[in-house]
Design a protein around this motif. Structure first.
Motif, short mmCIF file in Angstrom:
data_model
loop_
_atom_site.label_atom_id
_atom_site.label_comp_id
_atom_site.label_asym_id
_atom_site.label_seq_id
_atom_site.Cartn_x
_atom_site.Cartn_y
_atom_site.Cartn_z
N MET A 136 -94.76 74.72 -24.43
CA MET A 136 -95.68 76.10 -23.92
C MET A 136 -96.79 75.84 -25.29
SD MET A 136 -95.67 79.83 -22.37
CE MET A 136 -96.32 81.23 -23.29
N PRO A 137 -98.48 75.77 -24.62
CA PRO A 137 -99.29 75.99 -25.97
C PRO A 137 -99.80 77.01 -26.87
CG PRO A 137 -100.44 75.75 -23.75
CD PRO A 137 -99.00 75.85 -23.69
N THR A 138 -99.69 77.64 -27.64
CA THR A 138 -99.71 77.89 -28.92
C THR A 138 -101.12 78.56 -28.96
OG1 THR A 138 -98.18 79.02 -29.33
CG2 THR A 138 -99.34 80.39 -30.89
N GLU A 139 -102.14 79.78 -28.90
CA GLU A 139 -103.15 79.73 -28.92
C GLU A 139 -104.32 80.60 -29.69
OE1 GLU A 139 -106.61 78.88 -25.47
OE2 GLU A 139 -107.33 81.50 -26.13
N ILE A 140 -104.58 80.43 -31.23
CA ILE A 140 -104.91 80.69 -32.04
C ILE A 140 -106.02 81.67 -32.45
CG2 ILE A 140 -102.86 81.22 -33.45
CD1 ILE A 140 -104.45 79.44 -35.06
N THR A 141 -107.12 81.92 -32.64
CA THR A 141 -108.21 83.11 -33.18
C THR A 141 -109.07 82.61 -33.94
OG1 THR A 141 -108.56 84.47 -31.73
CG2 THR A 141 -110.66 84.28 -32.67
N VAL A 142 -110.08 81.39 -34.24
CA VAL A 142 -111.33 81.31 -35.25
C VAL A 142 -111.84 80.87 -34.93
CG1 VAL A 142 -110.18 78.87 -37.23
CG2 VAL A 142 -108.54 78.95 -35.69
N GLU A 143 -111.81 81.78 -36.53
CA GLU A 143 -113.95 81.72 -36.49
C GLU A 143 -113.83 81.11 -37.76
OE1 GLU A 143 -114.60 86.39 -37.13
OE2 GLU A 143 -113.56 86.53 -35.15
N GLY A 144 -115.25 80.79 -37.44
CA GLY A 144 -115.66 80.14 -39.25
C GLY A 144 -116.58 78.54 -38.45
N MET A 145 -115.58 77.97 -37.84
CA MET A 145 -115.40 76.77 -37.25
C MET A 145 -117.40 76.57 -37.06
SD MET A 145 -112.30 75.47 -35.67
CE MET A 145 -112.55 76.61 -34.55
N THR A 146 -118.02 75.37 -37.58
CA THR A 146 -119.59 75.53 -37.57
C THR A 146 -119.93 73.84 -36.68
OG1 THR A 146 -120.12 75.36 -39.66
CG2 THR A 146 -120.54 77.11 -38.94
N CYS A 147 -118.99 72.75 -36.82
CA CYS A 147 -118.85 71.05 -36.71
C CYS A 147 -117.67 70.97 -36.40
CB CYS A 147 -119.81 71.01 -37.86
SG CYS A 147 -118.77 70.69 -39.46
N GLU A 148 -118.27 69.43 -36.02
CA GLU A 148 -116.39 68.72 -35.75
C GLU A 148 -115.76 68.63 -36.22
OE1 GLU A 148 -115.82 64.16 -34.08
OE2 GLU A 148 -117.74 65.01 -33.40
N GLY A 149 -116.52 68.82 -38.31
CA GLY A 149 -115.40 68.58 -39.31
C GLY A 149 -114.73 69.75 -39.46
#
Length: 65
Positions: A1-14
């Motif tokens: 079963m997948p686990t999902e977390i919230t991640v803030e601050g990603m702005t690009c593919e890198g």
């Protein structure tokens, strides 16, 4: 079963790649996929959510389970 977390601050593919690599360093992670548009990362494998949050924060992003 997948686990999902919230991640803030990603702005690009890198950013997505950095978060994915950080998550893949956690014990038990088989795969990790980050989505900057949805501000989430999805992890497959048997792992501890707190460790996932810690790895993302060590990479320089805000994370929450």
């Amino acid at each position: 079963m997948p686990t999902e977390i919230t991640v803030e601050g990603m702005t690009c593919e890198g950013c997505e790649e950095v978060v994915e690599e950080a998550l893949e360093m956690a014990d038990g992670v088989e795969t990790a996929e980050a989505d900057r548009y949805e501000d989430v990362a999805t992890v497959e494998g048997d792992t501890d959510v707190d460790e996932l949050v810690e790895k993302v924060e060590m990479a320089g992003y805000e994370a929450a389970a």
